[in-house]
Scaffold this active site. Structure first.
Site, PDB file in Angstrom:
ATOM      1  N   TYR A 227      46.450  34.187  36.661  1.00 33.00           N
ATOM      2  CA  TYR A 227      46.240  33.442  35.186  1.00 33.00           C
ATOM      3  C   TYR A 227      46.994  34.037  34.174  1.00 33.00           C
ATOM      4  O   TYR A 227      47.431  35.316  33.992  1.00 33.00           O
ATOM      5  CB  TYR A 227      44.883  34.175  34.900  1.00 33.00           C
ATOM      6  CG  TYR A 227      43.762  33.873  36.097  1.00 33.00           C
ATOM      7  CD1 TYR A 227      42.961  32.553  36.064  1.00 33.00           C
ATOM      8  CD2 TYR A 227      43.394  34.852  36.773  1.00 33.00           C
ATOM      9  CE1 TYR A 227      42.259  32.460  37.150  1.00 33.00           C
ATOM     10  CE2 TYR A 227      42.623  34.738  37.777  1.00 33.00           C
ATOM     11  CZ  TYR A 227      42.071  33.609  37.907  1.00 33.00           C
ATOM     12  OH  TYR A 227      41.109  33.461  39.135  1.00 33.00           O
TER      13      TYR A 227
ATOM     14  N   ASP B 208      35.732  25.365  39.338  1.00 32.48           N
ATOM     15  CA  ASP B 208      34.866  26.367  40.165  1.00 32.48           C
ATOM     16  C   ASP B 208      33.514  25.621  40.322  1.00 32.48           C
ATOM     17  O   ASP B 208      32.826  26.009  39.318  1.00 32.48           O
ATOM     18  CB  ASP B 208      35.098  27.864  39.705  1.00 32.48           C
ATOM     19  CG  ASP B 208      34.413  28.854  40.421  1.00 32.48           C
ATOM     20  OD1 ASP B 208      33.711  28.677  41.444  1.00 32.48           O
ATOM     21  OD2 ASP B 208      34.854  30.137  40.300  1.00 32.48           O
TER      22      ASP B 208
ATOM     23  N   HIS C   3      33.445  38.252  47.139  1.00 36.66           N
ATOM     24  CA  HIS C   3      32.036  38.607  46.973  1.00 36.66           C
ATOM     25  C   HIS C   3      31.127  38.255  48.079  1.00 36.66           C
ATOM     26  O   HIS C   3      31.499  37.192  48.550  1.00 36.66           O
ATOM     27  CB  HIS C   3      31.285  38.404  45.670  1.00 36.66           C
ATOM     28  CG  HIS C   3      31.313  37.121  45.193  1.00 36.66           C
ATOM     29  ND1 HIS C   3      30.557  36.322  45.606  1.00 36.66           N
ATOM     30  CD2 HIS C   3      32.394  36.245  44.689  1.00 36.66           C
ATOM     31  CE1 HIS C   3      30.756  34.959  45.210  1.00 36.66           C
ATOM     32  NE2 HIS C   3      31.841  34.855  44.520  1.00 36.66           N
TER      33      HIS C   3
ATOM     34  N   GLU D 251      39.631  29.139  46.076  1.00 35.67           N
ATOM     35  CA  GLU D 251      38.353  29.873  46.724  1.00 35.67           C
ATOM     36  C   GLU D 251      37.822  29.214  47.804  1.00 35.67           C
ATOM     37  O   GLU D 251      37.202  28.049  47.663  1.00 35.67           O
ATOM     38  CB  GLU D 251      37.254  30.077  45.520  1.00 35.67           C
ATOM     39  CG  GLU D 251      36.231  30.920  45.990  1.00 35.67           C
ATOM     40  CD  GLU D 251      35.130  31.004  44.748  1.00 35.67           C
ATOM     41  OE1 GLU D 251      35.090  30.540  43.753  1.00 35.67           O
ATOM     42  OE2 GLU D 251      34.347  31.902  45.004  1.00 35.67           O
TER      43      GLU D 251
ATOM     44  N   GLU E 110      38.652  34.570  47.011  1.00 36.11           N
ATOM     45  CA  GLU E 110      39.136  33.605  45.660  1.00 36.11           C
ATOM     46  C   GLU E 110      40.255  34.403  44.829  1.00 36.11           C
ATOM     47  O   GLU E 110      39.896  34.570  43.831  1.00 36.11           O
ATOM     48  CB  GLU E 110      38.111  33.552  44.969  1.00 36.11           C
ATOM     49  CG  GLU E 110      37.130  34.651  44.713  1.00 36.11           C
ATOM     50  CD  GLU E 110      35.882  34.485  43.838  1.00 36.11           C
ATOM     51  OE1 GLU E 110      36.094  33.910  42.871  1.00 36.11           O
ATOM     52  OE2 GLU E 110      34.752  34.640  44.324  1.00 36.11           O
TER      53      GLU E 110
ATOM     54  N   ASP F 197      30.441  28.186  46.982  1.00 32.08           N
ATOM     55  CA  ASP F 197      31.204  28.653  45.878  1.00 32.08           C
ATOM     56  C   ASP F 197      32.682  28.252  46.236  1.00 32.08           C
ATOM     57  O   ASP F 197      33.373  28.986  46.912  1.00 32.08           O
ATOM     58  CB  ASP F 197      30.970  30.197  45.637  1.00 32.08           C
ATOM     59  CG  ASP F 197      31.564  30.647  44.494  1.00 32.08           C
ATOM     60  OD1 ASP F 197      32.244  29.853  43.668  1.00 32.08           O
ATOM     61  OD2 ASP F 197      31.718  31.978  44.234  1.00 32.08           O
TER      62      ASP F 197
ATOM     63  N   HIS G 277      35.239  32.783  33.358  1.00 30.88           N
ATOM     64  CA  HIS G 277      34.084  32.134  33.286  1.00 30.88           C
ATOM     65  C   HIS G 277      33.686  30.960  32.322  1.00 30.88           C
ATOM     66  O   HIS G 277      32.806  31.036  31.944  1.00 30.88           O
ATOM     67  CB  HIS G 277      32.863  33.368  33.460  1.00 30.88           C
ATOM     68  CG  HIS G 277      32.860  34.090  34.739  1.00 30.88           C
ATOM     69  ND1 HIS G 277      32.053  35.200  34.826  1.00 30.88           N
ATOM     70  CD2 HIS G 277      33.300  33.812  35.786  1.00 30.88           C
ATOM     71  CE1 HIS G 277      32.317  35.612  35.966  1.00 30.88           C
ATOM     72  NE2 HIS G 277      33.036  34.867  36.546  1.00 30.88           N
TER      73      HIS G 277
ATOM     74  N   ARG H 122      43.277  29.626  40.471  1.00 32.18           N
ATOM     75  CA  ARG H 122      42.395  30.104  41.594  1.00 32.18           C
ATOM     76  C   ARG H 122      42.155  29.165  42.781  1.00 32.18           C
ATOM     77  O   ARG H 122      41.979  27.968  42.400  1.00 32.18           O
ATOM     78  CB  ARG H 122      41.146  30.604  41.049  1.00 32.18           C
ATOM     79  CG  ARG H 122      40.329  31.351  41.984  1.00 32.18           C
ATOM     80  CD  ARG H 122      38.844  32.084  41.094  1.00 32.18           C
ATOM     81  NE  ARG H 122      38.063  31.276  40.483  1.00 32.18           N
ATOM     82  CZ  ARG H 122      38.166  31.185  39.219  1.00 32.18           C
ATOM     83  NH1 ARG H 122      38.838  31.848  38.558  1.00 32.18           N
ATOM     84  NH2 ARG H 122      37.238  30.556  38.510  1.00 32.18           N
TER      85      ARG H 122
ATOM     86  N   HIS I 162      26.792  35.487  43.965  1.00 30.86           N
ATOM     87  CA  HIS I 162      27.111  36.974  44.056  1.00 30.86           C
ATOM     88  C   HIS I 162      26.124  37.687  44.908  1.00 30.86           C
ATOM     89  O   HIS I 162      24.916  38.088  44.371  1.00 30.86           O
ATOM     90  CB  HIS I 162      27.339  37.644  42.788  1.00 30.86           C
ATOM     91  CG  HIS I 162      28.430  36.937  41.910  1.00 30.86           C
ATOM     92  ND1 HIS I 162      29.129  37.510  40.800  1.00 30.86           N
ATOM     93  CD2 HIS I 162      29.381  35.847  42.469  1.00 30.86           C
ATOM     94  CE1 HIS I 162      29.855  36.466  40.607  1.00 30.86           C
ATOM     95  NE2 HIS I 162      30.257  35.721  41.412  1.00 30.86           N
TER      96      HIS I 162
ATOM     97  N   HIS J 266      40.554  40.126  38.767  1.00 28.18           N
ATOM     98  CA  HIS J 266      39.332  40.217  39.507  1.00 28.18           C
ATOM     99  C   HIS J 266      39.480  40.579  40.973  1.00 28.18           C
ATOM    100  O   HIS J 266      40.628  40.488  41.602  1.00 28.18           O
ATOM    101  CB  HIS J 266      38.438  38.918  39.371  1.00 28.18           C
ATOM    102  CG  HIS J 266      39.197  37.706  39.837  1.00 28.18           C
ATOM    103  ND1 HIS J 266      39.410  37.343  41.042  1.00 28.18           N
ATOM    104  CD2 HIS J 266      39.734  36.546  39.068  1.00 28.18           C
ATOM    105  CE1 HIS J 266      39.847  36.290  41.259  1.00 28.18           C
ATOM    106  NE2 HIS J 266      40.182  35.779  40.070  1.00 28.18           N
TER     107      HIS J 266
ATOM    108  N   ASP K 171       7.891  22.685  24.956  1.00 27.08           N
ATOM    109  CA  ASP K 171       7.256  22.490  26.017  1.00 27.08           C
ATOM    110  C   ASP K 171       8.042  22.076  27.320  1.00 27.08           C
ATOM    111  O   ASP K 171       7.682  21.610  28.240  1.00 27.08           O
ATOM    112  CB  ASP K 171       6.438  21.114  25.628  1.00 27.08           C
ATOM    113  CG  ASP K 171       5.381  21.267  24.899  1.00 27.08           C
ATOM    114  OD1 ASP K 171       4.923  22.498  24.764  1.00 27.08           O
ATOM    115  OD2 ASP K 171       4.794  20.346  24.229  1.00 27.08           O
TER     116      ASP K 171
HETATM  117  N1  GLY Z   1      31.813  31.130  40.705  1.00 31.83           N
HETATM  118  C1  GLY Z   1      31.697  32.450  40.557  1.00 31.83           C
HETATM  119  C2  GLY Z   1      32.457  33.108  41.542  1.00 31.83           C
HETATM  120  O1  GLY Z   1      33.571  32.471  41.965  1.00 31.83           O
HETATM  121  O2  GLY Z   1      32.478  34.263  41.635  1.00 31.83           O
HETATM  122 MN    MN Z   2      33.034  33.197  43.966  1.00 31.48          MN
HETATM  123 MN    MN Z   3      33.411  30.615  42.381  1.00 31.23          MN
END
Ligand code: GLY
Ligand code: MN
Ligand code: MN
Length: 440
Positions: free
Chosen positions: A388, A260, A354, A408, A384, A271, A243, A406, A361, A350, A39
């Site tokens: 790593y 993050d 984005h 960002e 960002e 973000d 992630h 990182r 994203h 990466h 529920d």
């Molecule tokens: N938080 C996901 C990214 O940085 O793309």
């Molecule tokens: Mn991001």
């Molecule tokens: Mn992020």
């Protein structure tokens, strides 16, 4: 609360309708309610395209746009008022509210859609919808078309073209208006406060979730209904999991913690990533890696301006990170060759960013006609870069292993270059150490 004004939704609908072919109709469904268990429902989040065109926050609704229709171009199907349901679940706009408060020219109960919508589609040449992204809705569209086909012997004319709505709508969403930038600045401001609070609270012996709680406190206090995505609070070796979402490990003295996280305001995301030492003081190795990532981000900002293309910022980060890793002895060889062979990908796997907007994203093409998109005023994106060093990387000295950094930030392209929306969180080593020292 800062939010998108009603007039802007009208302007967006008009702008979309101006781009639709003559004698066409666009149909968009609201997001469905998602069941969490039995529920219990997930917190409702409107579909971004639906929200973009209506600002209407309820499920079980369908937007219909019919450019040039004399009796009204914007029809909204929605739930009717219902005293009993509203007692349990909260107020509904109802069809009157859809017209009065949300600018619909006409509104009908969602329960009547199968009777009414085929009549609105009939005689239109083209149907615009988000084909392929919602199988159940696609099926409904076909059912409505079949109702018209079944009346062909009575002279009913089914449409003969189906057009994907995404391209038009997502290109509009890519360019942020002044009102959108204001909302994104507010989301950024609250998220900055959240990161500052988490930095100040950081102590060895706490858990990752303790810092997540500090973030959530600022998000909610700032008026955000929820984070824009699952917050990543990754201490020690977890910072090398891009992630990471478990957020339940203990914060250890001498480790870094990478956060993050960003909140959402009126369906616009922020973000932000910051990485800092749990105990408030960077070790020499942590500082060395951190300084490279920071320098690469600064190099990237310089490549964000009108007429620069999408990939230039990424290329700048790759250049600085590869050269930095060579300088520290983590990569060996010629920088240009290491870039050509993508050797840096063992540490930086990466992209530098984005699009950012209603979706974290966000929608929008990155290439046009096979070429990287040229940046224009109003486009919003993240920057960002990260390094790593896997805890299992046997090719580097032990002292480097398990360091993940990182950084960002969110930016909007301006005439002069870009505006950094998320400048309200300390970022240099000195700034971070000073803030953390003052909180001890
Ligand atoms: N938080 C996901 C990214 O940085 O793309
Ligand atoms: Mn991001
Ligand atoms: Mn992020």
């Amino acid at each position: 609360m800062i939010h998108i004004p009603k007039a802007e939704y009208t302007r967006r609908r008009k702008a979309l309708m101006a781009q639709m072919e003559p004698n066409s109709i666009a149909i968009l469904p609201a997001a469905a309610v998602a069941i969490r268990n039995r529920d219990v429902e997930h917190v409702y989040r409107q579909d971004s395209d639906f929200q973009y065109l209506s600002g209407f926050p309820e499920p079980e609704a369908v937007i219909v746009l019919m450019p040039g229709r004399q009796h009204g171009e914007y029809v909204l199907f929605c739930r009717e008022r219902n005293a009993e349901r509203e007692l349990w679940d909260g107020l509904r706009a109802g069809t009157e509210g859809a017209i009065r408060d949300f600018g619909a020219d006409d509104a009908f109960p969602i329960t009547d859609i199968d009777d009414i919508l085929p009549g609105l589609i009939e005689g239109r040449d083209r149907v615009y919808s988000a084909m392929g992204s919602n199988a159940e809705f696609d099926r409904h569209v076909m059912e409505w078309i079949n109702v018209i086909r079944s009346k062909a012997h009575l002279g009913a004319q089914p449409p003969n073209e189906f057009v994907a709505l995404d391209h038009l709508l997502h290109d509009m969403r890519l360019y942020k208006s002044a009102a959108e930038v204001r909302v994104m600045r507010e989301a950024a401001r609250i998220s900055c406060a959240a990161h500052v609070r988490a930095m100040q609270a950081s102590r060895a012996g706490l858990h990752e979730f303790s810092l997540e709680a500090e973030l959530d406190y600022e998000f909610r206090k700032g008026g955000a209904k929820m984070p824009a995505y699952g917050s990543i609070v990754a201490a020690g070796r977890n910072s090398c999991i891009l992630h990471y979402q478990q957020n339940d490990a203990v914060l250890k003295d001498g480790d870094l913690v990478l956060i993050d996280a960003g909140c959402e305001i009126d369906c616009y995301a922020s973000d932000i990533t910051r990485t800092w030492p749990v105990n408030g003081k960077f070790s020499p190795e942590q500082k060395a890696i951190y300084e490279i990532v920071l320098a690469s981000q600064e190099a990237a900002f310089k490549q964000i301006a009108p007429n620069k293309h999408w990939n230039q910022a990424h290329e700048a980060t790759v250049q600085v990170i590869t050269a930095g890793l060579v300088k520290l002895g983590l990569l060996q060889g010629d920088v240009d060759e290491l870039i050509a062979s993508e050797a840096y990908r063992a540490f930086y796997m990466h992209r530098a960013g984005h699009w950012l907007g209603m979706d974290v994203h966000d929608v929008g093409e990155y290439k046009v006609g096979g070429e990287w998109r040229v940046l224009e005023v109003g486009m919003a994106l993240t920057v960002e870069p990260g390094i790593y060093i896997s805890p299992d990387n046997q090719t580097v000295a032990k002292k480097w292993r398990g360091i993940g950094v990182r950084i960002e930030d969110d930016v909007v392209v301006t005439k002069q270059g870009c505006e950094i929306l998320t400048g309200g969180v300390p970022k240099t080593v000195a700034e971070i150490e000073a803030l953390m020292a003052a909180a001890r």
